[in-house]
Write an enzyme that holds these catalytic residues in place. Sequence first.
Site, short mmCIF file in Angstrom:
data_model
loop_
_atom_site.label_atom_id
_atom_site.label_comp_id
_atom_site.label_asym_id
_atom_site.label_seq_id
_atom_site.Cartn_x
_atom_site.Cartn_y
_atom_site.Cartn_z
N CYS A 13 -1.60 -2.99 5.66
CA CYS A 13 -2.10 -1.63 5.88
C CYS A 13 -3.53 -1.57 5.35
CB CYS A 13 -1.18 -0.59 5.22
SG CYS A 13 -1.04 -0.73 3.43
N ARG A 19 1.92 1.95 2.45
CA ARG A 19 2.80 1.53 3.55
C ARG A 19 3.23 0.08 3.49
NH1 ARG A 19 -1.31 3.44 8.00
NH2 ARG A 19 -2.66 2.74 6.29
N ASP A 130 -0.61 7.09 7.66
CA ASP A 130 -1.05 6.88 6.29
C ASP A 130 -0.62 8.08 5.44
OD1 ASP A 130 -2.40 6.48 3.96
OD2 ASP A 130 -4.34 6.04 4.91
P1 4NP Z 1 -2.04 2.50 2.55
O1 4NP Z 1 -2.60 3.95 2.09
O2 4NP Z 1 -3.04 1.94 3.54
O3 4NP Z 1 -0.73 2.81 3.19
O4 4NP Z 1 -1.93 1.68 1.28
C1 4NP Z 1 -3.88 4.13 1.59
C2 4NP Z 1 -4.15 3.89 0.27
C3 4NP Z 1 -5.42 4.10 -0.23
C4 4NP Z 1 -6.42 4.56 0.59
C5 4NP Z 1 -6.17 4.81 1.91
C6 4NP Z 1 -4.90 4.57 2.42
N1 4NP Z 1 -7.73 4.79 0.07
O5 4NP Z 1 -8.59 5.27 0.81
O6 4NP Z 1 -7.98 4.52 -1.11
#
Ligand code: 4NP
Length: 162
Positions: A13, A19, A130
């Site tokens: 992800c 995720r 997300d």
């Molecule tokens: P992930 O969610 O891609 O599902 O781990 C996110 C975690 C952090 C960020 C964006 C999405 N961020 O911008 O820091």
Amino acid sequence: MNTDKKYKVLFVCLGNICRSPAAQGIFEHVVRENGMLDRIEADSAGTYSGHRGELPDRRMRTAALYRGYGLTHRARPVSGLDFLDFDLVIAMDDQNYEDLMHLAPSVEDSRKIRRMADFLTIHKMSYIPDPYYMGAEGFGLVLDLLEEACRNLFNEIKTAEL
Ligand code: 4NP
């Protein structure tokens, strides 16, 4: 499925704190439940390196633990070298998919990339959203989607359809 070597799945992800570590934890649970930990292995990584070394987001850890999944993965960025190590690289959304396509060292390696939503049969979603900027219901929805996709993914690997 090659019986000599472990089949390796990498979930990817953006941040590798919501995720993909949840997908890894759920998938490992399914593999364990089916007694195939000696045959199938999972890991996860992010296309963004800013959370390197962190445990999954506390909200995701809490929501996952409520369903019986303890998430202990430490975030790491995905690398082109991962394509040498993994049999399957699974993107949570279209941006992850595009980023992985650019990272794949060869056309042959790019064939290892799949979308997690391709393994959904009941939920009609084309990507795993997300949850980072969502409320608790966002994390619940993501876990519902990942539980369904992980079971279908496991069944496909087991019957060597991939
Ligand atoms: P992930 O969610 O891609 O599902 O781990 C996110 C975690 C952090 C960020 C964006 C999405 N961020 O911008 O820091």
